[in-house]
Design a protein around this motif. Structure first.
Motif, PDB file in Angstrom:
ATOM      1  N   LEU A 185      29.555  40.092  41.473  1.00 25.62           N
ATOM      2  CA  LEU A 185      30.833  39.780  40.829  1.00 25.62           C
ATOM      3  C   LEU A 185      31.547  41.073  40.439  1.00 25.62           C
ATOM      4  O   LEU A 185      32.757  41.196  40.631  1.00 25.62           O
ATOM      5  CB  LEU A 185      30.609  38.889  39.602  1.00 25.62           C
ATOM      6  CG  LEU A 185      31.859  38.487  38.824  1.00 25.62           C
ATOM      7  CD1 LEU A 185      32.856  37.758  39.703  1.00 25.62           C
ATOM      8  CD2 LEU A 185      31.481  37.649  37.615  1.00 25.62           C
ATOM      9  N   PHE A 198      33.076  42.649  43.471  1.00 28.20           N
ATOM     10  CA  PHE A 198      34.258  41.877  43.854  1.00 28.20           C
ATOM     11  C   PHE A 198      35.454  42.262  42.981  1.00 28.20           C
ATOM     12  O   PHE A 198      36.546  42.531  43.477  1.00 28.20           O
ATOM     13  CB  PHE A 198      33.954  40.383  43.753  1.00 28.20           C
ATOM     14  CG  PHE A 198      35.067  39.475  44.197  1.00 28.20           C
ATOM     15  CD1 PHE A 198      35.569  39.521  45.488  1.00 28.20           C
ATOM     16  CD2 PHE A 198      35.606  38.551  43.321  1.00 28.20           C
ATOM     17  CE1 PHE A 198      36.595  38.684  45.905  1.00 28.20           C
ATOM     18  CE2 PHE A 198      36.630  37.700  43.723  1.00 28.20           C
ATOM     19  CZ  PHE A 198      37.117  37.767  45.013  1.00 28.20           C
ATOM     20  N   LYS A 199      35.228  42.337  41.676  1.00 33.86           N
ATOM     21  CA  LYS A 199      36.295  42.722  40.756  1.00 33.86           C
ATOM     22  C   LYS A 199      36.762  44.150  41.012  1.00 33.86           C
ATOM     23  O   LYS A 199      37.961  44.433  40.935  1.00 33.86           O
ATOM     24  CB  LYS A 199      35.825  42.563  39.310  1.00 33.86           C
ATOM     25  CG  LYS A 199      35.721  41.127  38.858  1.00 33.86           C
ATOM     26  CD  LYS A 199      35.257  41.067  37.423  1.00 33.86           C
ATOM     27  CE  LYS A 199      35.273  39.657  36.879  1.00 33.86           C
ATOM     28  NZ  LYS A 199      34.878  39.600  35.468  1.00 33.86           N
ATOM     29  N   LEU A 226      37.457  32.842  48.469  1.00 28.73           N
ATOM     30  CA  LEU A 226      37.338  34.105  47.735  1.00 28.73           C
ATOM     31  C   LEU A 226      38.548  35.001  47.952  1.00 28.73           C
ATOM     32  O   LEU A 226      38.984  35.693  47.030  1.00 28.73           O
ATOM     33  CB  LEU A 226      36.066  34.847  48.138  1.00 28.73           C
ATOM     34  CG  LEU A 226      34.799  34.443  47.395  1.00 28.73           C
ATOM     35  CD1 LEU A 226      33.580  35.115  48.000  1.00 28.73           C
ATOM     36  CD2 LEU A 226      34.906  34.764  45.914  1.00 28.73           C
ATOM     37  N   LEU A 279      41.085  33.804  45.483  1.00 32.21           N
ATOM     38  CA  LEU A 279      40.817  34.304  44.132  1.00 32.21           C
ATOM     39  C   LEU A 279      41.191  35.780  44.011  1.00 32.21           C
ATOM     40  O   LEU A 279      41.713  36.220  42.986  1.00 32.21           O
ATOM     41  CB  LEU A 279      39.344  34.120  43.764  1.00 32.21           C
ATOM     42  CG  LEU A 279      38.891  32.725  43.380  1.00 32.21           C
ATOM     43  CD1 LEU A 279      37.389  32.719  43.094  1.00 32.21           C
ATOM     44  CD2 LEU A 279      39.661  32.198  42.179  1.00 32.21           C
ATOM     45  N   TRP A 280      40.890  36.541  45.061  1.00 36.20           N
ATOM     46  CA  TRP A 280      41.196  37.975  45.078  1.00 36.20           C
ATOM     47  C   TRP A 280      42.703  38.188  44.887  1.00 36.20           C
ATOM     48  O   TRP A 280      43.124  38.960  44.035  1.00 36.20           O
ATOM     49  CB  TRP A 280      40.723  38.564  46.404  1.00 36.20           C
ATOM     50  CG  TRP A 280      40.700  40.057  46.494  1.00 36.20           C
ATOM     51  CD1 TRP A 280      39.628  40.869  46.267  1.00 36.20           C
ATOM     52  CD2 TRP A 280      41.791  40.920  46.866  1.00 36.20           C
ATOM     53  NE1 TRP A 280      39.984  42.190  46.469  1.00 36.20           N
ATOM     54  CE2 TRP A 280      41.306  42.248  46.840  1.00 36.20           C
ATOM     55  CE3 TRP A 280      43.112  40.712  47.223  1.00 36.20           C
ATOM     56  CZ2 TRP A 280      42.106  43.343  47.151  1.00 36.20           C
ATOM     57  CZ3 TRP A 280      43.916  41.804  47.529  1.00 36.20           C
ATOM     58  CH2 TRP A 280      43.403  43.105  47.489  1.00 36.20           C
ATOM     59  N   TRP A 305      37.755  31.559  36.353  1.00 39.60           N
ATOM     60  CA  TRP A 305      37.847  32.452  37.508  1.00 39.60           C
ATOM     61  C   TRP A 305      36.493  33.098  37.767  1.00 39.60           C
ATOM     62  O   TRP A 305      36.012  33.124  38.895  1.00 39.60           O
ATOM     63  CB  TRP A 305      38.926  33.509  37.272  1.00 39.60           C
ATOM     64  CG  TRP A 305      39.236  34.338  38.473  1.00 39.60           C
ATOM     65  CD1 TRP A 305      40.262  34.152  39.354  1.00 39.60           C
ATOM     66  CD2 TRP A 305      38.522  35.489  38.948  1.00 39.60           C
ATOM     67  NE1 TRP A 305      40.219  35.116  40.342  1.00 39.60           N
ATOM     68  CE2 TRP A 305      39.159  35.945  40.114  1.00 39.60           C
ATOM     69  CE3 TRP A 305      37.400  36.176  38.490  1.00 39.60           C
ATOM     70  CZ2 TRP A 305      38.723  37.055  40.835  1.00 39.60           C
ATOM     71  CZ3 TRP A 305      36.956  37.285  39.210  1.00 39.60           C
ATOM     72  CH2 TRP A 305      37.614  37.711  40.363  1.00 39.60           C
ATOM     73  N   ALA A 357      34.255  32.515  41.086  1.00 45.57           N
ATOM     74  CA  ALA A 357      33.954  33.702  41.900  1.00 45.57           C
ATOM     75  C   ALA A 357      32.453  33.913  42.016  1.00 45.57           C
ATOM     76  O   ALA A 357      31.941  34.152  43.116  1.00 45.57           O
ATOM     77  CB  ALA A 357      34.632  34.936  41.306  1.00 45.57           C
TER      78      ALA A 357
END
Length: 99
Positions: free
Chosen positions: A3, A6-7, A24, A27-28, A87, A91
């Motif tokens: 995670l 990803f962030k 995904l 979300l991105w 979120w 994610a």
């Protein structure tokens, strides 16, 4: 991918990694501030993960009736946590599916 990774990609990368599933990617883009791109990615998606993200997007937008429809399609209950918490939850679950 974690995670946190990803962030970090959202903060440090200009273009979304295309190897990610559409859910995904959506979300991105949403976290990057591009709700329209996030929504466009999911318009033709019919899987439950995409429906869950779609529900989140409409909840973020404030369109709660539409969000309920997509929560129902996703098989998830309507979220009552903060948008940021939801979120992260979405994610994290989707990232665990990426190989």
């Amino acid at each position: 991918m974690t995670l946190e990774e990803f962030k970090e990609s959202i903060e440090n990368v200009q273009k979304c990694p295309t190897f990610l599933p559409l859910s995904l990617q959506s979300l991105w883009y949403e976290k990057k501030g591009n709700w329209d791109e996030a929504h466009t990615l999911l318009e033709d998606a019919s899987d439950k993960d995409s429906a869950w993200v779609h529900a989140y997007l409409h909840r973020r937008e404030g369109d709660f009736n539409n969000a309920r429809y997509w929560y129902n399609r996703s098989g998830k209950t309507e979220s009552k946590v903060s948008l940021d918490e939801e979120w992260d939850e979405i994610a994290l679950q989707l990232i665990t599916k990426v190989k």
